[in-house]
Design a protein around this motif. Sequence first.
Motif, mmCIF file in Angstrom:
data_model
loop_
_atom_site.group_PDB
_atom_site.id
_atom_site.type_symbol
_atom_site.label_atom_id
_atom_site.label_comp_id
_atom_site.label_asym_id
_atom_site.label_seq_id
_atom_site.Cartn_x
_atom_site.Cartn_y
_atom_site.Cartn_z
ATOM 1 N N MET A 1 0.836 -1.351 0.144
ATOM 2 C CA MET A 1 -0.003 -0.030 -0.017
ATOM 3 C C MET A 1 0.741 1.296 0.126
ATOM 4 S SD MET A 1 -2.633 1.449 2.759
ATOM 5 C CE MET A 1 -2.864 -0.049 3.760
ATOM 6 N N SER A 2 1.117 2.002 -0.840
ATOM 7 C CA SER A 2 1.648 3.415 -0.936
ATOM 8 C C SER A 2 0.823 4.260 -0.836
ATOM 9 C CB SER A 2 2.419 3.655 -2.223
ATOM 10 O OG SER A 2 1.284 3.883 -2.988
ATOM 11 N N TRP A 3 1.457 5.531 -0.567
ATOM 12 C CA TRP A 3 0.703 6.771 0.113
ATOM 13 C C TRP A 3 0.023 7.829 -1.237
ATOM 14 C CZ3 TRP A 3 -0.924 8.533 4.508
ATOM 15 C CH2 TRP A 3 -1.153 9.592 4.885
ATOM 16 N N ASP A 4 -1.166 8.031 -1.004
ATOM 17 C CA ASP A 4 -1.948 8.643 -1.914
ATOM 18 C C ASP A 4 -2.088 10.086 -1.499
ATOM 19 O OD1 ASP A 4 -3.775 10.049 -3.807
ATOM 20 O OD2 ASP A 4 -5.105 8.300 -3.672
ATOM 21 N N ASN A 5 -1.109 11.096 -1.935
ATOM 22 C CA ASN A 5 -0.971 12.379 -1.285
ATOM 23 C C ASN A 5 -2.252 13.136 -1.798
ATOM 24 O OD1 ASN A 5 0.771 13.779 0.324
ATOM 25 N ND2 ASN A 5 1.238 14.972 -1.041
ATOM 26 N N ALA A 6 -2.551 13.111 -2.998
ATOM 27 C CA ALA A 6 -3.651 13.649 -3.735
ATOM 28 C C ALA A 6 -5.085 13.658 -2.844
ATOM 29 C CB ALA A 6 -4.269 13.368 -5.113
ATOM 30 N N GLU A 7 -5.316 12.236 -2.356
ATOM 31 C CA GLU A 7 -6.493 12.034 -1.592
ATOM 32 C C GLU A 7 -5.935 12.458 -0.085
ATOM 33 O OE1 GLU A 7 -9.186 10.653 -1.591
ATOM 34 O OE2 GLU A 7 -9.590 9.662 0.216
ATOM 35 N N TYR A 8 -4.913 12.591 0.342
ATOM 36 C CA TYR A 8 -4.623 13.107 1.649
ATOM 37 C C TYR A 8 -4.926 14.496 1.536
ATOM 38 C CZ TYR A 8 -1.755 14.939 5.443
ATOM 39 O OH TYR A 8 -1.258 15.923 6.321
ATOM 40 N N GLU A 9 -4.446 15.253 0.802
ATOM 41 C CA GLU A 9 -4.653 16.809 0.542
ATOM 42 C C GLU A 9 -5.967 17.022 0.238
ATOM 43 O OE1 GLU A 9 -1.989 18.374 -2.243
ATOM 44 O OE2 GLU A 9 -0.079 18.396 -0.955
ATOM 45 N N ARG A 10 -7.058 16.021 -0.414
ATOM 46 C CA ARG A 10 -8.361 16.461 -0.472
ATOM 47 C C ARG A 10 -9.221 16.383 0.813
ATOM 48 N NH1 ARG A 10 -13.008 14.022 -1.299
ATOM 49 N NH2 ARG A 10 -12.008 11.714 -1.015
ATOM 50 N N VAL A 11 -8.568 15.530 1.731
ATOM 51 C CA VAL A 11 -9.541 15.288 2.750
ATOM 52 C C VAL A 11 -8.880 16.142 4.065
ATOM 53 C CG1 VAL A 11 -10.369 13.199 2.118
ATOM 54 C CG2 VAL A 11 -8.393 13.022 3.360
ATOM 55 N N LEU A 12 -7.839 16.804 4.009
ATOM 56 C CA LEU A 12 -7.194 17.525 4.868
ATOM 57 C C LEU A 12 -7.824 18.776 5.328
ATOM 58 C CD1 LEU A 12 -4.985 17.318 7.096
ATOM 59 C CD2 LEU A 12 -3.289 18.575 5.444
ATOM 60 N N GLY A 13 -8.547 18.737 6.517
ATOM 61 C CA GLY A 13 -9.216 20.162 6.854
ATOM 62 C C GLY A 13 -8.500 20.947 7.812
ATOM 63 N N THR A 14 -7.227 21.033 7.907
ATOM 64 C CA THR A 14 -6.608 21.674 9.006
ATOM 65 C C THR A 14 -6.036 23.027 8.384
ATOM 66 O OG1 THR A 14 -4.652 20.824 8.153
ATOM 67 C CG2 THR A 14 -5.642 19.702 10.119
#
Length: 267
Positions: A1-14
């Motif tokens: 499993m690798s890291w999906d940075n686009a998904e991370y940035e899409r959901v990050l609400g900080t």
Amino acid sequence: MSWDNAEYERVLGTRRFGREVVFLEEVDSTNRWLLENEGRFYLAGATVVANHQTVGRGRRGRRWQDVAGKSLLFSVLLRPDKDSAPLGFLPLISGVAVAESICRLCACSAERLRLKWPNDILVDGCKVGGILAESVSMGERVCVVVGIGINLTQTEEELPRDTRQAISSLHLLSLQPSSRESLLAKILEELEGLYDLFRESRVDEMKRRWSSFAQSRGTAVAVETDSGVARGSYEGIGDQGQLILRDQSSVTRELYSGEILSEARNG
Ligand code: BTN
């Protein structure tokens, strides 16, 4: 499993936490890496995530083992100032952030979640996550790295054996966050809010949030400390984040480090 940075940035609400992020496929320890590289980061809450750690650090000199791609392993950089609450609250609020995030993202009832002082994360009595805070002082300022490991998809065979505490993974307990990226983003969002309480020294509010996941008062506990095992009933946490115990003679004892070994209801 690798890291999906686009998904991370899409959901990050900080606002700041996790906005500076580094993903490492393999590292000895994210805590070690972040402590050594802290000068590269500008924002509070800079985060390093790893797919696998070769020498993951656990509490009390132990190792934290993982199978590549099956855990959430990350460390967060904090630079508290002198007016903040006592540093002992940082691992405690981190535990609250993890517990609240698992509840929300995995539709897990709060009753199944427990924080065992200082910061083991238990679901149905099994440890699914741990937290290790490490700090370095640099003259006037202190830099704290909070490292969090959560067992996500390990099978029974892939989990380390521990004679003191049952260990499990979210998957084995039928809890499934939609992704590793969304769980990390949610934890960072919760932690950012809790860190505001910490910076404003709102000790009572932090104690209240932590205690909502703690064992009930009066529970009999045994705590391993550097000077032996302390026994008594759990009476809450103090204004430094310390554990308060009352022994059989009703003498109160305050513990600043250690590990709860066992629990049994009194009466
Ligand atoms: C514990 O013993 O319960 C604490 C375990 C903490 C493990 C995490 S995994 C990410 C971070 N990097 C480390 O080396 N340790 C922490």
